[in-house]
Design an enzyme around this catalytic site. Structure first.
Site, PDB file in Angstrom:
ATOM      1  N   ARG A 165      -5.828   9.782   1.472  1.00 21.03           N
ATOM      2  CA  ARG A 165      -6.587   8.526   1.362  1.00 21.03           C
ATOM      3  C   ARG A 165      -7.801   8.524   2.272  1.00 21.03           C
ATOM      4  NH1 ARG A 165      -2.839   4.562  -1.088  1.00 21.03           N
ATOM      5  NH2 ARG A 165      -4.375   2.932  -0.833  1.00 21.03           N
ATOM      6  N   TYR A 168     -11.511   8.106   1.094  1.00 29.57           N
ATOM      7  CA  TYR A 168     -12.028   6.772   0.765  1.00 29.57           C
ATOM      8  C   TYR A 168     -12.152   5.929   2.042  1.00 29.57           C
ATOM      9  CZ  TYR A 168     -12.521   2.321  -1.753  1.00 29.57           C
ATOM     10  OH  TYR A 168     -12.982   1.107  -2.239  1.00 29.57           O
ATOM     11  N   ASP A 169     -11.090   5.963   2.851  1.00 29.50           N
ATOM     12  CA  ASP A 169     -11.077   5.136   4.061  1.00 29.50           C
ATOM     13  C   ASP A 169     -12.232   5.501   4.985  1.00 29.50           C
ATOM     14  OD1 ASP A 169      -8.701   4.729   2.777  1.00 29.50           O
ATOM     15  OD2 ASP A 169      -7.434   4.904   4.549  1.00 29.50           O
ATOM     16  N   GLU A 170     -12.389   6.809   5.199  1.00 27.63           N
ATOM     17  CA  GLU A 170     -13.437   7.250   6.128  1.00 27.63           C
ATOM     18  C   GLU A 170     -14.825   7.052   5.523  1.00 27.63           C
ATOM     19  OE1 GLU A 170     -12.757   7.486   9.046  1.00 27.63           O
ATOM     20  OE2 GLU A 170     -10.880   8.538   9.426  1.00 27.63           O
ATOM     21  N   LYS A 172     -15.722   4.598   3.622  1.00 28.46           N
ATOM     22  CA  LYS A 172     -16.052   3.182   3.806  1.00 28.46           C
ATOM     23  C   LYS A 172     -16.321   2.874   5.285  1.00 28.46           C
ATOM     24  CE  LYS A 172     -15.925   1.625  -0.443  1.00 28.46           C
ATOM     25  NZ  LYS A 172     -17.192   1.264  -1.104  1.00 28.46           N
ATOM     26  N   GLY A 230       9.501  -0.275  -3.707  1.00 29.46           N
ATOM     27  CA  GLY A 230       8.751  -1.465  -4.123  1.00 29.46           C
ATOM     28  C   GLY A 230       8.723  -2.558  -3.067  1.00 29.46           C
ATOM     29  N   ARG A 234       1.351  -6.108  -1.044  1.00 31.76           N
ATOM     30  CA  ARG A 234      -0.089  -6.238  -1.265  1.00 31.76           C
ATOM     31  C   ARG A 234      -0.354  -7.721  -1.486  1.00 31.76           C
ATOM     32  NH1 ARG A 234       0.408  -1.747   0.102  1.00 31.76           N
ATOM     33  NH2 ARG A 234      -0.574   0.155  -0.702  1.00 31.76           N
ATOM     34  N   ASP A 294       0.747   5.746   1.770  1.00 30.27           N
ATOM     35  CA  ASP A 294       0.655   4.452   1.077  1.00 30.27           C
ATOM     36  C   ASP A 294       0.901   3.334   2.111  1.00 30.27           C
ATOM     37  OD1 ASP A 294       0.959   3.628  -2.081  1.00 30.27           O
ATOM     38  OD2 ASP A 294       1.918   2.169  -0.763  1.00 30.27           O
ATOM     39  N   PRO A 295      -0.074   2.430   2.319  1.00 33.10           N
ATOM     40  CA  PRO A 295       0.133   1.392   3.341  1.00 33.10           C
ATOM     41  C   PRO A 295       1.381   0.544   3.061  1.00 33.10           C
ATOM     42  CG  PRO A 295      -2.174   1.486   2.683  1.00 33.10           C
ATOM     43  CD  PRO A 295      -1.415   2.360   1.717  1.00 33.10           C
TER      44      PRO A 295
HETATM   45  N1  UDP Z   1       2.008   1.289  -7.168  1.00 38.67           N
HETATM   46  C1  UDP Z   1       3.201   1.315  -7.856  1.00 38.67           C
HETATM   47  N2  UDP Z   1       3.193   1.742  -9.142  1.00 38.67           N
HETATM   48  C2  UDP Z   1       2.062   2.119  -9.797  1.00 38.67           C
HETATM   49  C3  UDP Z   1       0.829   2.073  -9.094  1.00 38.67           C
HETATM   50  C4  UDP Z   1       0.850   1.654  -7.763  1.00 38.67           C
HETATM   51  O1  UDP Z   1       4.260   0.976  -7.315  1.00 38.67           O
HETATM   52  O2  UDP Z   1       2.153   2.489 -10.977  1.00 38.67           O
HETATM   53  C5  UDP Z   1       2.026   0.827  -5.772  1.00 38.67           C
HETATM   54  C6  UDP Z   1       1.309   1.736  -4.780  1.00 38.67           C
HETATM   55  O3  UDP Z   1       2.180   2.733  -4.277  1.00 38.67           O
HETATM   56  C7  UDP Z   1       0.910   0.739  -3.706  1.00 38.67           C
HETATM   57  C8  UDP Z   1       0.659  -0.558  -4.481  1.00 38.67           C
HETATM   58  O4  UDP Z   1       1.318  -0.387  -5.726  1.00 38.67           O
HETATM   59  O5  UDP Z   1       1.964   0.532  -2.794  1.00 38.67           O
HETATM   60  C9  UDP Z   1      -0.798  -0.844  -4.743  1.00 38.67           C
HETATM   61  O6  UDP Z   1      -1.376   0.317  -5.269  1.00 38.67           O
HETATM   62  P1  UDP Z   1      -2.822   0.377  -5.884  1.00 38.67           P
HETATM   63  O7  UDP Z   1      -2.980   1.749  -6.447  1.00 38.67           O
HETATM   64  O8  UDP Z   1      -3.055  -0.758  -6.809  1.00 38.67           O
HETATM   65  O9  UDP Z   1      -3.846   0.184  -4.670  1.00 38.67           O
HETATM   66  P2  UDP Z   1      -3.785   0.375  -3.083  1.00 38.67           P
HETATM   67  O10 UDP Z   1      -3.515  -0.978  -2.567  1.00 38.67           O
HETATM   68  O11 UDP Z   1      -2.701   1.325  -2.717  1.00 38.67           O
HETATM   69  O12 UDP Z   1      -5.125   0.891  -2.732  1.00 38.67           O
END
Ligand code: UDP
Length: 342
Positions: A165, A168-170, A172, A230, A234, A294-295
């Site tokens: 990641r 993208y992070d760096e 930005k 899950g 977010r 993944d955050p």
């Molecule tokens: N995610 C998921 N299933 C998917 C796509 C994403 O569970 O089919 C999860 C992903 O691991 C993250 C969250 O949903 O924890 C948000 O992911 P997204 O790709 O939308 O954007 P992010 O916030 O990670 O940049």
């Protein structure tokens, strides 16, 4: 067009200044993308002349096909990582070009770094040349996998520079730094919007992000792929709320970064379940491995946006998700839209 709000003193004076020379003119880089195309629409509705620039790597002409016949709309196909020359005056530059889906971080990592670095440099240089106000589309990704919740703009983040990641992070983070250098060193009028997860019509169905994935999966009768267990969170905002925040920020006098996002936090599993419920279909969840870095949690503190812009999100997630679901459902039933003339 967004619902009218009373003009703030800075808003009124900004428009009057540009208006003295005729309709204000804005450049939107990434204008054929998901957010960029909604921004072009907003600017046109506010009486702007709009130059929409895109290289169509992740943007699509379908997103701007409905603007094709607008007399104040101009489309330029161009890669912002190379020199950008735009004839004529520009009052505002919105630098929104960049792939933004985690799927892109591994697919096209170098273009992401280039657009954050060279693209931002070129867009800032153009704004300086034209004496235009500049806005950078930054991201909640500057906070990485945050260690404080909710995230305030003062937080410096927890980013892995060498992780997948990091590109993208760096990019930005560098873009923010460059923007502030142009502000401090060249006295350029700059704005930085830190955008949190945003969804709505015109997201790419195969974009790989949570909401387009879940909606496409439920529409095609496939199980919804929840990564990890899950329980990661977010906070998701509807596109109209974001566009309103962007508009108010550009008209404000605020140079510091501003979080624009919806502070209502859900687990990914809850979002999947909400989408199944909205669809009215049977939807099965399958659990797949969590992507690297993944955050765990992400949620904006929007006190600054509330205080400085008088902004807060208005669209409840269920309502925004329903509109988005209906758009995806309509799209899956219609032939490809026509393309825009260049
Ligand atoms: N995610 C998921 N299933 C998917 C796509 C994403 O569970 O089919 C999860 C992903 O691991 C993250 C969250 O949903 O924890 C948000 O992911 P997204 O790709 O939308 O954007 P992010 O916030 O990670 O940049």
């Amino acid at each position: 067009m967004l619902p009218a709000r009373p003009a703030s003193p800075t808003e009124a004076s900004g428009v009057a200044e540009a208006g003295a020379r005729g309709k204000p003119r804005a450049l939107v880089t990434g204008g054929a993308g998901f957010i960029g195309s909604h921004l072009c629409e907003q600017l046109l509705a506010e009486g702007y002349r709009v130059v929409c620039m895109d290289n169509l790597r992740t943007g699509s002409l379908e997103n701007i096909a409905h603007l094709e016949d607008e007399p104040n709309f101009e489309y330029v196909e161009h890669d912002v990582t190379t020199y950008m020359g735009i004839p004529g005056e520009l009052d505002e530059v919105y630098h929104f070009a960049s792939p933004a889906s985690p799927k892109d971080f591994t697919r096209i990592p170098i273009p992401i770094l280039k657009v954050g670095a060279l693209g931002t440099y070129n867009a800032l240089g153009l704004a300086r040349l034209k004496g235009a106000r500049f806005m950078l589309a930054s991201s909640s990704e500057v906070y990485g996998d945050p260690l404080i919740h909710p995230q305030t703009e003062e937080y410096w983040g927890n980013v892995n520079p060498v992780g997948i990641r990091g590109v993208y992070d760096e990019a930005k983070r560098y873009a923010e730094s460059l923007t502030m250098a142009y502000h401090r060193h060249h006295r350029l009028q700059t704005r930085i919007v830190r955008i949190f997860n945003t969804y709505g019509p015109r997201m790419r169905p195969d974009d790989g992000r949570m909401i387009p994935n879940f909606i496409s999966q439920v529409l095609s009768g496939r199980p919804l792929t929840v990564y990890g267990d899950g329980s990661q969170t977010r906070s998701v905002q509807y596109i109209d709320d974001l566009i309103e925040g962007i508009w108010l920020l550009m008209k404000s006098a605020e140079v510091r970064p501003i979080n624009v996002g919806n502070p209502v936090e859900y687990t990914v599993r809850e979002i999947a379940e909400m989408i199944v419920e909205i669809s009215g279909c049977e939807g099965e969840l399958v659990f797949e491995p969590l992507p690297e870095d993944d955050p765990r949690r992400r949620c904006p503190d929007i006190s600054r946006a509330r205080e400085v812009l008088g902004w807060e999100p208005r669209v409840p997630p269920r309502e925004g998700l329903k509109k988005t679901f209906d758009w995806f459902a309509g799209r899956s039933n219609r032939p490809e839209a026509s393309s825009v003339k260049r």
